[in-house]
Design a protein around this motif. Structure first.
Motif, PDB file in Angstrom:
ATOM      1  N   SER A  23      -2.382   2.363  -4.601  1.00  0.00           N
ATOM      2  CA  SER A  23      -2.764   3.577  -3.878  1.00  0.00           C
ATOM      3  C   SER A  23      -4.279   3.640  -3.795  1.00  0.00           C
ATOM      4  N   VAL A  24      -4.809   4.081  -2.652  1.00  0.00           N
ATOM      5  CA  VAL A  24      -6.269   4.205  -2.534  1.00  0.00           C
ATOM      6  C   VAL A  24      -6.746   5.592  -2.942  1.00  0.00           C
ATOM      7  N   GLY A  25      -5.855   6.477  -3.342  1.00  0.00           N
ATOM      8  CA  GLY A  25      -6.280   7.800  -3.805  1.00  0.00           C
ATOM      9  C   GLY A  25      -5.144   8.793  -3.699  1.00  0.00           C
TER      10      GLY A  25
ATOM     11  N   LEU B  97       0.866  -1.187   0.000  1.00  0.00           N
ATOM     12  CA  LEU B  97       0.000   0.000   0.000  1.00  0.00           C
ATOM     13  C   LEU B  97       0.892   1.224   0.000  1.00  0.00           C
ATOM     14  N   SER B  98       0.669   2.121  -0.956  1.00  0.00           N
ATOM     15  CA  SER B  98       1.556   3.274  -1.098  1.00  0.00           C
ATOM     16  C   SER B  98       0.872   4.355  -1.926  1.00  0.00           C
ATOM     17  N   PRO B  99       1.020   5.633  -1.529  1.00  0.00           N
ATOM     18  CA  PRO B  99       0.401   6.679  -2.356  1.00  0.00           C
ATOM     19  C   PRO B  99       1.028   6.767  -3.742  1.00  0.00           C
ATOM     20  N   GLN B 100       2.161   6.094  -3.942  1.00  0.00           N
ATOM     21  CA  GLN B 100       2.832   6.132  -5.244  1.00  0.00           C
ATOM     22  C   GLN B 100       2.415   4.975  -6.157  1.00  0.00           C
TER      23      GLN B 100
ATOM     24  N   TYR C 111      -4.030  11.176  -1.956  1.00  0.00           N
ATOM     25  CA  TYR C 111      -3.882  11.847  -0.664  1.00  0.00           C
ATOM     26  C   TYR C 111      -3.004  10.943   0.188  1.00  0.00           C
TER      27      TYR C 111
ATOM     28  N   VAL D  86      -2.261   9.271   3.924  1.00  0.00           N
ATOM     29  CA  VAL D  86      -2.670   8.981   5.299  1.00  0.00           C
ATOM     30  C   VAL D  86      -1.433   8.485   6.052  1.00  0.00           C
ATOM     31  N   SER D  87      -1.584   8.328   7.371  1.00  0.00           N
ATOM     32  CA  SER D  87      -0.387   8.094   8.197  1.00  0.00           C
ATOM     33  C   SER D  87       0.194   6.697   8.082  1.00  0.00           C
ATOM     34  N   GLY D  88      -0.638   5.734   7.690  1.00  0.00           N
ATOM     35  CA  GLY D  88      -0.147   4.359   7.622  1.00  0.00           C
ATOM     36  C   GLY D  88      -0.933   3.558   6.605  1.00  0.00           C
ATOM     37  N   GLY D  89      -0.417   2.385   6.264  1.00  0.00           N
ATOM     38  CA  GLY D  89      -1.074   1.546   5.260  1.00  0.00           C
ATOM     39  C   GLY D  89      -2.249   0.744   5.791  1.00  0.00           C
TER      40      GLY D  89
ATOM     41  N   TYR E   4       5.287   6.045   8.890  1.00  0.00           N
ATOM     42  CA  TYR E   4       6.353   7.083   8.883  1.00  0.00           C
ATOM     43  C   TYR E   4       6.569   7.616   7.460  1.00  0.00           C
ATOM     44  N   GLU E   5       7.829   7.634   6.989  1.00  0.00           N
ATOM     45  CA  GLU E   5       8.101   8.123   5.626  1.00  0.00           C
ATOM     46  C   GLU E   5       7.834   7.050   4.569  1.00  0.00           C
ATOM     47  N   GLY E   6       7.481   5.855   5.021  1.00  0.00           N
ATOM     48  CA  GLY E   6       7.249   4.746   4.104  1.00  0.00           C
ATOM     49  C   GLY E   6       8.259   3.643   4.354  1.00  0.00           C
TER      50      GLY E   6
ATOM     51  N   GLY F  60       2.926   0.395   5.180  1.00  0.00           N
ATOM     52  CA  GLY F  60       4.015   1.252   5.632  1.00  0.00           C
ATOM     53  C   GLY F  60       3.553   2.176   6.751  1.00  0.00           C
TER      54      GLY F  60
HETATM   55  N1  SAM Z   1       6.560   9.504   2.173  1.00  0.00           N
HETATM   56  C1  SAM Z   1       5.518   8.786   1.475  1.00  0.00           C
HETATM   57  C2  SAM Z   1       5.237   9.496   0.151  1.00  0.00           C
HETATM   58  O1  SAM Z   1       5.208  10.713   0.140  1.00  0.00           O
HETATM   59  O2  SAM Z   1       4.973   8.785  -0.853  1.00  0.00           O
HETATM   60  C3  SAM Z   1       4.242   8.734   2.316  1.00  0.00           C
HETATM   61  C4  SAM Z   1       4.327   7.840   3.487  1.00  0.00           C
HETATM   62  S1  SAM Z   1       2.812   7.674   4.337  1.00  0.00           S
HETATM   63  C5  SAM Z   1       2.891   8.927   5.542  1.00  0.00           C
HETATM   64  C6  SAM Z   1       3.029   6.223   5.295  1.00  0.00           C
HETATM   65  C7  SAM Z   1       2.385   4.965   4.749  1.00  0.00           C
HETATM   66  O3  SAM Z   1       0.986   5.138   4.644  1.00  0.00           O
HETATM   67  C8  SAM Z   1       2.825   4.536   3.359  1.00  0.00           C
HETATM   68  O4  SAM Z   1       4.021   3.795   3.402  1.00  0.00           O
HETATM   69  C9  SAM Z   1       1.661   3.694   2.896  1.00  0.00           C
HETATM   70  O5  SAM Z   1       1.741   2.351   3.348  1.00  0.00           O
HETATM   71  C10 SAM Z   1       0.470   4.366   3.567  1.00  0.00           C
HETATM   72  N2  SAM Z   1      -0.275   5.270   2.676  1.00  0.00           N
HETATM   73  C11 SAM Z   1      -0.393   6.608   2.794  1.00  0.00           C
HETATM   74  N3  SAM Z   1      -1.177   7.132   1.849  1.00  0.00           N
HETATM   75  C12 SAM Z   1      -1.593   6.091   1.080  1.00  0.00           C
HETATM   76  C13 SAM Z   1      -2.420   5.979  -0.067  1.00  0.00           C
HETATM   77  N4  SAM Z   1      -2.974   7.042  -0.646  1.00  0.00           N
HETATM   78  N5  SAM Z   1      -2.631   4.744  -0.573  1.00  0.00           N
HETATM   79  C14 SAM Z   1      -2.070   3.648  -0.021  1.00  0.00           C
HETATM   80  N6  SAM Z   1      -1.261   3.697   1.065  1.00  0.00           N
HETATM   81  C15 SAM Z   1      -1.020   4.885   1.615  1.00  0.00           C
END
Ligand code: SAM
Length: 216
Positions: free
Chosen positions: A98-100, A53-56, A102, A104-107, A81-83, A79
């Motif tokens: 990615s779910v969208g 799960l990742s915003p990327q 934006y 959020v703080s964690g996966g 923190y910073e991922g 993930g």
């Molecule tokens: N530094 C990362 C970046 O800018 O791409 C963001 C890290 S985020 C604060 C922490 C974790 O939240 C990520 O590793 C991921 O697992 C999860 N997460 C945050 N936004 C998400 C999204 N839109 N879709 C899926 N997972 C997300």
């Protein structure tokens, strides 16, 4: 659920560390995730997919939910923190979702969204399977409006056709309403929607009506 701290070897059971190169925040270490996945492979067998799960990642859609629902064994990596350390992507991940757009703080919440959207496509999870098949996005259209009792709420009445008991008219009204709603709110969905002949004809009529309204 698997506690990553069970897969650490230091006294503090650390799952995160400072980033190489400096900068803010902490990074999830690769080894606890690698060991956790190895443990799952050894105890539950080889997974069909390991999803990070990742915003990327690529956008999680209904089509992707349907694809995952067809798999037997899926691991979701969350993930914080910073991922996660980049090597988690290279070593473990088969799909990054990615779910969208934006952050959020964690996966965990994104993973729950995936579990819910996928779970309700597994036969037997939702009581009436037709209700899953009719929903928004399933064929590339938004759902039609729904009403329940009473007939009148503060002067807003249920459309007469839904009270008529005429199944053919109700079906056509719903198709038309779904098409109108999709055209108004998410017109780009219509480029890939799977329409039957009746829907194509209805859409043609709706667009003609719209054009003539715009001209007036
Ligand atoms: N530094 C990362 C970046 O800018 O791409 C963001 C890290 S985020 C604060 C922490 C974790 O939240 C990520 O590793 C991921 O697992 C999860 N997460 C945050 N936004 C998400 C999204 N839109 N879709 C899926 N997972 C997300």
């Amino acid at each position: 659920m698997h506690d990553l701290r069970d897969h650490t070897s230091d006294r503090h059971r650390s799952v995160d560390d400072v980033p190489y190169g400096g900068g803010p925040g902490m990074v999830m270490k690769a080894e606890p995730l690698v060991k956790a996945v190895e443990h799952i492979r050894a105890t539950r067998g080889v997974p069909d997919a390991v999803i990070l799960l990742s915003p990327q990642g690529t956008r999680f859609t209904q089509a992707e939910a349907a694809r995952i629902a067809g798999l037997g064994h899926v691991i979701l990596l969350c993930g914080r923190y910073e991922g996660v350390d980049e090597r988690v992507r290279d070593l473990l991940t088969t799909t990054e979702l990615s779910v969208g757009d934006y952050v959020v703080s964690g996966g965990e919440l994104p993973a729950l969204l995936v579990v819910d959207a996928v779970g309700r496509l597994v036969p037997g999870v939702v009581g009436d399977e037709q209700s899953v098949e009719d929903e928004s996005f399933v064929r590339g259209l938004l759902d039609y409006p729904h009403y329940t009792r009473p007939v009148d709420v503060d002067g807003r009445r249920v459309p007469d056709v839904l009270l008529s008991g005429h199944h053919g008219d109700v079906r056509r009204w719903r198709k038309r309403a779904a098409l109108t709603r999709t055209l108004e709110r998410r017109p780009e969905l219509l480029d890939h929607a799977e329409l039957d002949d009746e829907e194509r004809a209805l859409l043609h009529g709706i667009m003609k009506e719209k054009e003539s309204h715009e001209r007036d």
